[in-house]
Design an enzyme around this catalytic site. Structure first.
Site, PDB file in Angstrom:
ATOM      1  CG  ASP A   1      -6.155  -5.223   6.361  1.00  0.00           C
ATOM      2  OD1 ASP A   1      -6.231  -5.285   7.197  1.00  0.00           O
ATOM      3  OD2 ASP A   1      -7.128  -4.690   5.507  1.00  0.00           O
TER       4      ASP A   1
ATOM      5  CB  ILE B   1       0.889  -7.051  13.933  1.00  0.00           C
ATOM      6  CG1 ILE B   1       0.876  -7.762  13.557  1.00  0.00           C
ATOM      7  CG2 ILE B   1       1.667  -6.932  15.744  1.00  0.00           C
ATOM      8  CD1 ILE B   1       2.343  -6.716  12.456  1.00  0.00           C
TER       9      ILE B   1
ATOM     10  CG  ASN C   1      -0.479  -0.274   2.264  1.00  0.00           C
ATOM     11  OD1 ASN C   1       0.957   0.601   2.866  1.00  0.00           O
ATOM     12  ND2 ASN C   1      -0.243  -1.325   3.244  1.00  0.00           N
TER      13      ASN C   1
ATOM     14  N   PRO D   1      -1.746 -12.399  10.548  1.00  0.00           N
ATOM     15  CG  PRO D   1       0.116 -12.783  11.296  1.00  0.00           C
ATOM     16  CD  PRO D   1      -0.329 -12.821  10.011  1.00  0.00           C
TER      17      PRO D   1
HETATM   18  O1  PMT Z   1       2.623   5.883   6.485  1.00  0.00           O
HETATM   19  P1  PMT Z   1       2.361   7.462   6.039  1.00  0.00           P
HETATM   20  O2  PMT Z   1       2.661   7.718   4.392  1.00  0.00           O
HETATM   21  O3  PMT Z   1       2.936   8.162   6.777  1.00  0.00           O
HETATM   22  O4  PMT Z   1       0.921   7.170   6.449  1.00  0.00           O
HETATM   23  C1  PMT Z   1       0.281   7.045   7.672  1.00  0.00           C
HETATM   24  C2  PMT Z   1      -0.863   6.246   7.757  1.00  0.00           C
HETATM   25  C3  PMT Z   1      -2.186   7.139   7.226  1.00  0.00           C
HETATM   26  C4  PMT Z   1      -0.978   4.648   6.956  1.00  0.00           C
HETATM   27  C5  PMT Z   1      -0.643   5.658   9.350  1.00  0.00           C
HETATM   28  O5  PMT Z   1      -1.427   7.335   9.760  1.00  0.00           O
HETATM   29  C6  PMT Z   1      -2.359   5.042   9.554  1.00  0.00           C
HETATM   30  O6  PMT Z   1      -3.646   5.429   9.329  1.00  0.00           O
HETATM   31  N1  PMT Z   1      -2.034   3.812  10.209  1.00  0.00           N
HETATM   32  C7  PMT Z   1      -3.495   2.715  10.040  1.00  0.00           C
HETATM   33  C8  PMT Z   1      -3.810   2.166   8.505  1.00  0.00           C
HETATM   34  C9  PMT Z   1      -5.094   1.720   8.516  1.00  0.00           C
HETATM   35  O7  PMT Z   1      -5.932   1.501   8.733  1.00  0.00           O
HETATM   36  O8  PMT Z   1      -4.912   0.622   8.892  1.00  0.00           O
HETATM   37  P2  PMT Z   1      -6.308  -0.557   9.876  1.00  0.00           P
HETATM   38  O9  PMT Z   1      -7.250   0.018   9.356  1.00  0.00           O
HETATM   39  O10 PMT Z   1      -5.594  -1.715   8.873  1.00  0.00           O
HETATM   40  O11 PMT Z   1      -5.753  -0.921  11.019  1.00  0.00           O
HETATM   41  C10 PMT Z   1      -5.971  -0.548  12.421  1.00  0.00           C
HETATM   42  C11 PMT Z   1      -4.944  -1.227  13.377  1.00  0.00           C
HETATM   43  O12 PMT Z   1      -4.696  -2.137  13.181  1.00  0.00           O
HETATM   44  C12 PMT Z   1      -3.811  -0.163  12.430  1.00  0.00           C
HETATM   45  O13 PMT Z   1      -3.398   0.548  14.011  1.00  0.00           O
HETATM   46  C13 PMT Z   1      -3.083  -1.138  12.610  1.00  0.00           C
HETATM   47  O14 PMT Z   1      -1.610  -0.886  12.301  1.00  0.00           O
HETATM   48  C14 PMT Z   1      -3.106  -2.704  13.232  1.00  0.00           C
HETATM   49  N2  PMT Z   1      -2.946  -3.989  12.657  1.00  0.00           N
HETATM   50  C15 PMT Z   1      -4.104  -3.633  11.348  1.00  0.00           C
HETATM   51  C16 PMT Z   1      -4.079  -5.302  10.440  1.00  0.00           C
HETATM   52  C17 PMT Z   1      -3.519  -6.030  10.609  1.00  0.00           C
HETATM   53  N3  PMT Z   1      -3.069  -7.291  11.145  1.00  0.00           N
HETATM   54  N4  PMT Z   1      -1.967  -6.117  12.082  1.00  0.00           N
HETATM   55  C18 PMT Z   1      -2.288  -4.813  13.319  1.00  0.00           C
HETATM   56  O15 PMT Z   1      -1.835  -4.407  13.890  1.00  0.00           O
END
Ligand code: PMT
Length: 415
Positions: A294, A322, A225, A320
């Protein structure tokens, strides 16, 4: 930073020019730096004068050019120690493999290397050399050695080289270097301001995930991404400035390790999970800023998949989670997640917070191009379990990071 600096952009840059073909770009670099309000003095190695004349550099910098350690006239006007003290930043551009090696070893056999050794200024290098020299293990370890001592490395770029080779080793374009220098001058002031504040996270063990993960399909293709890692790196840098001991688990990004932060590079979500599990130890605050993919391909093809069919199916399996794993630990740290949403920001973010059992979630709106993913700025809504919402209006990622960490301190850590 020296005492007499007059404004955030009136920084004094000592530009060191070493002897490579990219030295011809140094005149343009001086011009770009001056356009951005830097005060520039130039020091040249003898070798660099074969590529660009001191007269040219003197004309563009509007200051005498420094060439020789043993020039009595120049020493009388501004001695080399005085010059070393004068600089807020020493920028070596182009930095040849030879000059990089000398600086890493602490050699002082010409005016430029002597000044670097004698100065407390932030050192920045913009390497420029043949691609084979750049990938030589000795150069790699010299650059790594300098990085570990706090030197910032700009570039190099990849592409066609003066010698006809193609690869990494071209000096970053002067315009890009000048813009990076501007960013550096802004953050060095912010960092100084922070250091003058109380060290509110003193001794706190903090782990942060940042950047994207990269999931291989075959030896050449992958799923990933647009995360640049800038938000996570800003959090790590500010947390470290506030006194925390920071471990940054980072997907593949193009950023320098923040000073004082222990960076653990990873590629895939599985590796990120394993690294978090290995280093979580006595973590007291966990911030999941990474954009973890994801899904990942069930099977990674051993050889490049051939384009024989009109359609291609890649079967994916969920990665997984995290942050959920961290939040499920018995002795869990404070757990802060991020959510990048393009609609129903609060609703979707709150769902993630409760599903993953987080303490806080930072929701960023990614529907605007200049905010969120791969941008300099961000706008955040911090949400907690009670539904309380705090708005952090659009600001630099460094300022947003500061506000998030202050919020965490106020809500969970203040005694
Ligand atoms: O890196 P930059 O270009 O500065 O951009 C920053 C960002 C937009 C990437 C950042 O601010 C951000 O929003 N990161 C989270 C992105 C997201 O939408 O994640 P998610 O909805 O897939 O996950 C939600 C939370 O679970 C996040 O804290 C993620 O780190 C965590 N997660 C998700 C999936 C996974 N398998 N393990 C995780 O730990």
């Amino acid at each position: 930073m020296s005492e007499n600096t007059t404004s955030s952009q009136k920084l004094r840059v000592l530009l060191g020019v070493s002897g490579g073909i990219a030295a011809y770009k140094s005149a343009d670099l001086v011009r770009r730096l001056k356009e951005r309000d830097f005060i520039v003095r130039v020091v040249m190695t003898e070798a660099s004068t074969h590529f660009i004349t001191p007269m040219t550099m003197q004309a563009v910098s509007a200051n005498p050019v420094h060439l020789d350690l043993f020039d009595q006239e120049a020493e009388a006007a501004m001695g080399h120690i005085e010059l070393a003290k004068w600089a807020d930043i020493i920028l070596v551009a182009p930095a040849t493999a030879n000059t990089i090696a000398k600086i890493n070893q602490g050699l002082a056999d010409n005016l430029l290397t002597t000044l670097v050794l004698a100065s407390k200024a932030q050192l920045v290098i913009a390497p420029a050399m043949n691609q084979q020299m750049w990938t030589n293990t000795t150069t790699i370890s010299n650059v790594e050695g300098l990085r570990q001592k706090g030197t910032l490395v700009f570039g190099p770029d990849a592409g066609e080289q003066a010698c006809g080779d193609v690869g990494a080793g071209r000096m970053m374009e002067p315009l890009m270097i000048a813009d990076e220098m501007l960013r550096l001058s802004a953050t060095s002031f912010e960092r100084q301001e922070l250091r003058e504040n109380k060290l509110i996270l003193n001794g706190l063990n903090v782990m942060i995930t940042a950047g994207p993960t990269v999931e291989a399909i075959d030896p050449v293709r992958f799923i990933s991404n647009h995360s640049s890692g800038k938000m996570g790196y800003a959090l790590a840098e500010v947390a470290s400035d506030l006194g925390a001991m920071v471990t940054l688990v980072s997907g593949p990004v193009n950023l320098c390790a923040p000073n004082g932060v222990s960076v653990k590079p990873v590629t895939s979500a599985k590796e990120m999970m394993a690294t978090v599990q290995q280093h979580i130890g006595n973590c007291e605050l966990f911030i999941g800023c990474a954009a973890v993919a994801d899904y990942t391909p069930i099977k990674v093809a051993k050889h490049k998949i051939k384009k024989n069919e009109e359609n291609m199916n890649v079967e994916l399996v969920k990665n997984p989670d995290i942050i959920s794993w961290v939040a499920a630990q018995k002795q869990r740290p404070i757990v802060v997640g991020f959510a990048a949403e393009s609609q129903n920001l609060s609703e979707f973010a709150i769902n993630k917070l409760s599903k993953k059992k987080l303490d806080l979630i930072c929701a960023n709106n990614i529907s605007q191009e200049e905010l969120g993913f791969n941008s300099e700025n961000n706008e955040i809504f911090i949400l907690d379990k009670s539904g309380k919402e705090v708005h952090l209006p659009a600001a630099s990622k460094s300022n947003i990071a500061k506000s998030i960490l202050e919020h965490i301190y106020q809500q969970f850590l203040i005694k």
